[in-house]
Design a protein around this motif. Structure first.
Motif, short mmCIF file in Angstrom:
data_model
loop_
_atom_site.label_atom_id
_atom_site.label_comp_id
_atom_site.label_asym_id
_atom_site.label_seq_id
_atom_site.Cartn_x
_atom_site.Cartn_y
_atom_site.Cartn_z
N UNK A 122 52.52 72.06 59.36
CA UNK A 122 52.98 73.42 59.61
C UNK A 122 54.48 73.53 59.77
N UNK A 123 55.15 72.41 60.04
CA UNK A 123 56.60 72.43 60.25
C UNK A 123 57.38 72.08 58.99
N UNK A 124 56.71 72.00 57.86
CA UNK A 124 57.40 71.76 56.59
C UNK A 124 58.22 72.99 56.22
N UNK A 125 59.43 72.75 55.73
CA UNK A 125 60.31 73.84 55.31
C UNK A 125 60.91 73.54 53.94
N UNK A 126 61.28 74.59 53.25
CA UNK A 126 62.08 74.46 52.04
C UNK A 126 63.50 74.07 52.46
N UNK A 127 64.05 73.02 51.88
CA UNK A 127 65.39 72.58 52.28
C UNK A 127 66.48 73.54 51.80
N UNK A 128 66.15 74.42 50.87
CA UNK A 128 67.17 75.33 50.35
C UNK A 128 67.47 76.48 51.29
N UNK A 130 65.46 76.77 54.59
CA UNK A 130 64.83 76.49 55.89
C UNK A 130 63.68 77.43 56.22
N UNK A 131 63.05 77.99 55.20
CA UNK A 131 61.87 78.83 55.40
C UNK A 131 60.64 77.94 55.50
N UNK A 132 59.78 78.22 56.48
CA UNK A 132 58.56 77.42 56.62
C UNK A 132 57.69 77.60 55.38
N UNK A 133 57.14 76.49 54.92
CA UNK A 133 56.29 76.54 53.73
C UNK A 133 55.05 77.39 53.97
N UNK A 134 54.46 77.28 55.16
CA UNK A 134 53.27 78.08 55.44
C UNK A 134 53.62 79.57 55.46
N UNK A 178 52.99 72.24 47.32
CA UNK A 178 52.70 70.83 47.03
C UNK A 178 52.79 70.02 48.33
N UNK A 179 53.83 70.28 49.10
CA UNK A 179 54.00 69.58 50.37
C UNK A 179 52.88 69.89 51.35
N UNK A 180 52.45 71.16 51.39
CA UNK A 180 51.35 71.54 52.29
C UNK A 180 50.06 70.83 51.91
N UNK A 181 49.76 70.79 50.63
CA UNK A 181 48.55 70.11 50.17
C UNK A 181 48.58 68.64 50.56
N UNK A 182 49.74 68.01 50.37
CA UNK A 182 49.87 66.59 50.71
C UNK A 182 49.74 66.37 52.21
N UNK A 212 62.55 68.55 47.84
CA UNK A 212 63.04 69.87 48.24
C UNK A 212 62.31 70.43 49.45
N UNK A 213 61.45 69.60 50.05
CA UNK A 213 60.67 69.99 51.24
C UNK A 213 60.91 68.95 52.32
N UNK A 214 61.11 69.42 53.55
CA UNK A 214 61.35 68.49 54.66
C UNK A 214 60.82 69.08 55.96
N UNK A 215 60.62 68.20 56.93
CA UNK A 215 60.20 68.66 58.24
C UNK A 215 61.34 69.32 58.96
#
Length: 256
Positions: A122-128, A130-134, A178-182, A212-215
């Motif tokens: 849930x804390x994954x964000x787009x590095x571009x 900083x928006x949460x992926x969820x 993709x990051x959320x699925x992983x 392009x995705x990070x915690x």
């Protein structure tokens, strides 16, 4: 059991005698006392349980209160002793409820036990940006439905693939998703990764996190390239995959 049946059920402990009294009334008196004890535990602090209440009790879109909670929960770490102690509180105070198969308590224990995995997802964000992926995913779903996404909408979103199929490949097959699925794959029974592979190509279910995705960290995420759609994305059945991600992440919200 859907993974995170869900992290939102942690708010049950924080509202054991207040907004969710209709839910906690199904628990034994000992289990209600245990939920109260959980409020003052180390786990309640590191998991920001009180901030989670606004997600469960909001009357409008859950996205903003969800992000408020994540801003707190994603900059804190629950160590193993805090998690173990919280599990013990549930085990000791809710033993009869667990033995009876009470879905709320079973889900609460599951959410606490798997908190590390849930938080990292849930804390994954787009590095571009900083928006949460969820949040990106739920915003796309909200735009597709044309209405605010509330707690009570979660169950219908899970089943309404007609609405979810309105999402375009560009909205569906992003690096963030993709990051959320992983991230959720270890809590999934295989359905989610199967959807991902079917709708966005086999590489989408490879268990990897795109660069392009990070915690989120205390200092936010580092700058990088914009999250982009993966190739080979199809539109047919897209709602099934999104429904799977939402169910894995927020399955328990529909119980509130």
């Amino acid at each position: 059991m859907p993974a995170l049946r869900n992290i939102a059920l942690l708010a049950l402990a924080a509202t054991a005698s207040a907004q969710l009294s209709s839910v906690t009334s199904s628990l034994s008196s000992g289990c209600q006392s245990a939920a109260t004890s959980l409020i003052s535990s180390e786990f309640a602090s590191c998991a920001s349980l009180l901030s989670l209440v606004s997600v469960v009790t909001t009357s409008g879109s859950i996205i903003s209160p969800l992000e408020t909670w994540l801003n707190s929960a994603c900059t804190s770490t629950c160590n193993s002793s805090a998690i173990d102690a919280a599990v013990k509180i549930v085990d000791d105070g809710c033993s009869s409820d667990l033995a009876d198969g009470n879905t709320i308590v079973t889900a609460l224990k599951y959410a606490i036990t798997n908190y590390d995995t849930e938080q990292k997802a849930l804390c994954l964000q787009s590095t571009s940006n900083s928006t949460y992926c969820i949040s990106q995913l739920l915003t796309s779903v909200q735009s597709a439905t044309g209405t605010d996404l509330s707690v009570t909408d979660i169950q219908s979103i899970y089943s309404n693939t007609t609405i979810l199929s309105q999402l375009t490949p560009a909205e569906l097959c992003t690096d963030c998703n993709h990051g959320l699925v992983s991230a959720f794959s270890s809590l999934d029974n295989g359905t989610l990764t199967s959807f991902a592979s079917s709708e966005c190509g086999s590489s989408f279910a490879d268990g990897q996190t795109p660069s392009t995705v990070a915690l989120k960290s205390g200092n936010g995420t580092s700058s990088s390239t914009e999250s982009t759609p993966l190739s080979g994305a199809g539109r047919v059945g897209a709602g099934a995959m999104v429904a799977g991600v939402v169910a894995v992440a927020f399955g328990a919200l529909s119980l509130m």
